[in-house]
Design a protein around this motif. Structure first.
Motif, PDB file in Angstrom:
ATOM      1  N   ILE A  28      74.372  45.535  77.802  1.00 39.73           N
ATOM      2  CA  ILE A  28      73.337  45.653  78.872  1.00 39.73           C
ATOM      3  C   ILE A  28      72.016  46.261  78.729  1.00 39.73           C
ATOM      4  O   ILE A  28      72.250  47.684  78.243  1.00 39.73           O
ATOM      5  CB  ILE A  28      74.306  46.597  79.973  1.00 39.73           C
ATOM      6  CG1 ILE A  28      75.315  45.667  80.561  1.00 39.73           C
ATOM      7  CG2 ILE A  28      73.178  46.698  81.487  1.00 39.73           C
ATOM      8  CD1 ILE A  28      76.390  46.182  81.354  1.00 39.73           C
ATOM      9  N   VAL A  29      70.876  45.728  78.896  1.00 40.10           N
ATOM     10  CA  VAL A  29      69.344  46.120  78.703  1.00 40.10           C
ATOM     11  C   VAL A  29      68.806  46.786  79.810  1.00 40.10           C
ATOM     12  O   VAL A  29      67.710  47.393  79.349  1.00 40.10           O
ATOM     13  CB  VAL A  29      68.697  45.104  77.670  1.00 40.10           C
ATOM     14  CG1 VAL A  29      69.403  44.838  76.249  1.00 40.10           C
ATOM     15  CG2 VAL A  29      68.647  43.942  78.668  1.00 40.10           C
ATOM     16  N   ASP A  30      69.225  46.345  80.846  1.00 38.03           N
ATOM     17  CA  ASP A  30      68.180  46.885  82.068  1.00 38.03           C
ATOM     18  C   ASP A  30      69.206  46.817  83.422  1.00 38.03           C
ATOM     19  O   ASP A  30      69.960  45.846  83.399  1.00 38.03           O
ATOM     20  CB  ASP A  30      67.113  45.912  82.338  1.00 38.03           C
ATOM     21  CG  ASP A  30      66.077  46.311  83.122  1.00 38.03           C
ATOM     22  OD1 ASP A  30      65.899  47.582  83.453  1.00 38.03           O
ATOM     23  OD2 ASP A  30      65.780  45.844  84.148  1.00 38.03           O
ATOM     24  N   ILE A  31      69.117  47.649  84.388  1.00 36.80           N
ATOM     25  CA  ILE A  31      69.841  47.631  85.544  1.00 36.80           C
ATOM     26  C   ILE A  31      68.553  48.072  86.472  1.00 36.80           C
ATOM     27  O   ILE A  31      67.945  48.961  86.743  1.00 36.80           O
ATOM     28  CB  ILE A  31      70.858  48.694  85.895  1.00 36.80           C
ATOM     29  CG1 ILE A  31      71.753  48.538  84.676  1.00 36.80           C
ATOM     30  CG2 ILE A  31      71.600  48.836  87.051  1.00 36.80           C
ATOM     31  CD1 ILE A  31      72.972  49.296  84.553  1.00 36.80           C
ATOM     32  N   LYS A  32      68.366  46.923  87.357  1.00 42.47           N
ATOM     33  CA  LYS A  32      67.329  47.188  88.411  1.00 42.47           C
ATOM     34  C   LYS A  32      68.042  47.180  89.905  1.00 42.47           C
ATOM     35  O   LYS A  32      68.325  45.989  90.604  1.00 42.47           O
ATOM     36  CB  LYS A  32      66.357  46.146  88.374  1.00 42.47           C
ATOM     37  CG  LYS A  32      65.161  46.376  87.570  1.00 42.47           C
ATOM     38  CD  LYS A  32      64.010  45.728  87.996  1.00 42.47           C
ATOM     39  CE  LYS A  32      62.719  46.075  87.194  1.00 42.47           C
ATOM     40  NZ  LYS A  32      63.122  46.162  85.535  1.00 42.47           N
TER      41      LYS A  32
END
Lengths: 154, 154
Positions: free
Chosen positions: B107-111
């Motif tokens: 997981i590289v990003d959570i927006k």
């Protein structure tokens, strides 16, 4: 299609369009693909889709993409083949059983290679649409396209 | 996997990693997929690949992607499923018969969504690697992930 009718770099241009044949998709095809490659409940049965964002059976996006590739191979006759260097895929709407898919493609960019004078990176944008014209998938691919031998010899 | 072990938004974090099982790919699988979805000569036989950039039989990129999806479904246990909003796929090296594929995801990003307080767009980057560790495919997907019901009731 004969080799003469296949497209080399000198035959393609920005704005060039291609239209595939139609493919009819039924629930059996959807379930068979999903069982092998994307066995999530909403791709396997109407019951499994209940209470999810899909509501009823929907095809795996990768099934829509695989069918799109089949239709592209038949409708975009690049002489050296369709070999994606990098790609983007998005699905604005679910693909459902009973839909008839057709792929509408357009060359949107041609970038000559700096290092290889006989090659360019050609960007093709393909919409996979239902019979009613709804866009189910947008696929963008950058592909190497080469000049034909004749023109290379000139 | 029980529902309790499946991941909601409150269970995921940037840097979280997932590793799939291995899948052994043979020439028959490659030819069967290509015959149905990507019937280009270099995906159908060694003879057809001769004189192309592949040289010998190579899997369709969409076959690598479909197998990757199978391995992802088994290895990334998101509670609401793996539903790609938009995706990118690239293939740094050809996938060949005899390779054993494994998918390494992070997981590289959570927006967080601005309009839906119980949802975020989670970006997962997945590398599909051969047994020797060569990266065959890089797949990036943005997916909606929801808070669990319990936390929504809090």
């Amino acid at each position: 299609m004969s080799q003469a009718e296949r497209l080399h770099l000198e035959d393609v241009y920005v704005g060039q369009r291609f239209e595939s044949r139609q493919h009819f998709l039924d629930a059996d095809q959807i379930k068979r693909f999903a069982a092998e490659f994307d066995p999530q409940p909403f791709h396997l049965s109407d019951e499994g889709a209940r209470g999810t964002m899909f509501g009823t059976l929907a095809a795996s996006g990768w099934h829509t993409m695989a069918l799109t590739m089949r239709l592209l191979v038949e409708s975009v006759p690049l002489a050296d083949g369709l070999i994606g260097a990098s790609t983007e895929v998005a699905w604005p709407r679910p693909t459902r059983p009973g839909m008839t898919l057709q792929v509408h493609s357009e060359i949107v960019d041609i970038k000559p290679s700096r290092s290889k004078p006989d090659m360019a990176i050609v960007t093709i944008r393909s919409e996979t649409r239902s019979e009613e014209g709804n866009v189910l998938q947008i696929f963008t691919a950058r592909m190497p396209v080469y000049k034909g031998r004749k023109s290379a010899q000139r």
